[in-house]
Design an enzyme around this catalytic site. Structure first.
Site: not given
Length: 271
Positions: A179, A186
């Site tokens: 992120c 992620d």
């Protein structure tokens, strides 16, 4: 951090709002990185598929209702929806009474379309009617014996082999990015579907792994992967579909393609 993110709820302490509030939604302009590569219009079609697994509201008698929702945001929308604001928005339905599921759905269509700047489709499903788990199609690259040297995007790793045109589907479960606001990881699986001269599989796997320390939003990572493959491998047709693992009850699954097709919303084991 970009100036437009300083007012976003992501990365900041926020209050829990449990009554319907469309103002919880926060828009982020799409990067449109394709413009930087000289494209006058986007060289792809597609959408961002969001799945919400923690959706609830009250019926007119105050009885909680629970469901799963699917949202499809067109890739040509001017804005993406900041993920934490989306979660806060969905939470705001928790103690609000609605006459029917259709009323809830229509609120979401109106609110999300306004914040994205383009029509968003919404489907709400009862928990007893969900599709079974699926899987990506084609050949998995993850068992290739490759040495990894890059953990930031390295498009120079992409190359092709001389040969006849082929149609191929390749996938990997090793995509990871971070992120850009919080630095949290992620995780995703990704499928590459193309028609063209053969793409070097080892180079493709190394390239996908090179996103491991890259900070960007899901949608922009997928668009960069699509554009890099197009630039370096020049397939006649290309589709890139990433299935990200959920966070906060939401998963985001961007799809970009040279073709006007609508992807199936498959649910993988990690999702």
């Amino acid at each position: 951090m970009n100036d437009y993110l300083k007012d976003a709820p992501l990365g900041h302490t926020t209050d829990y709002v449990c009554e319907y509030d469309r103002a919880q939604l926060f828009a982020i302009p799409r990067s449109n990185s394709w413009r930087e590569r000289g494209h006058a219009v986007a060289p792809f079609h597609g959408c961002d598929i969001w799945n919400a697994y923690e959706l609830s509201w009250l019926n007119p008698r105050g009885l909680p209702q629970v469901a799963i929702a699917e949202f499809r945001v067109p890739c040509e929308s001017p804005c993406i929806i900041e993920s934490k604001s989306f979660k806060l928005y969905l939470n705001s339905f928790n103690l609000s009474r609605f006459a029917s599921t259709e009323v809830v759905r229509q609120h979401m269509i109106d609110d999300l379309s306004e914040i994205a700047g383009a029509p968003v489709t919404v489907s709400i499903h009862p928990l007893d009617g969900q599709p079974r788990m699926g899987q990506l199609e084609g050949e998995c690259l993850d068992q290739l014996d490759v040495e990894i040297e890059h953990y930031q995007p390295a498009p120079q790793l992409l190359r092709t082999h001389p040969g006849d045109l082929i149609t191929s589907k390749l996938y990997s479960h090793l995509l990871k990015s971070n992120c850009p606001v919080t630095g949290q990881p992620d995780w995703a699986s990704i499928q590459i579907d193309y028609r063209g001269v053969p793409i070097d599989k080892e180079g493709l796997l190394k390239y996908l792994v090179s996103y491991r320390e890259h900070g960007d939003f899901h949608e922009q990572c997928v668009e960069q992967i699509f554009l890099d493959i197009m630039d370096h491998c020049q397939p006649e047709q290309l589709s890139v579909y990433a299935r990200y693992i959920r966070r906060g009850g939401l998963d985001i699954n961007p799809f970009r393609s040279t073709e006007k097709v609508s992807p199936d919303n498959i649910r993988l084991l990690r999702q």
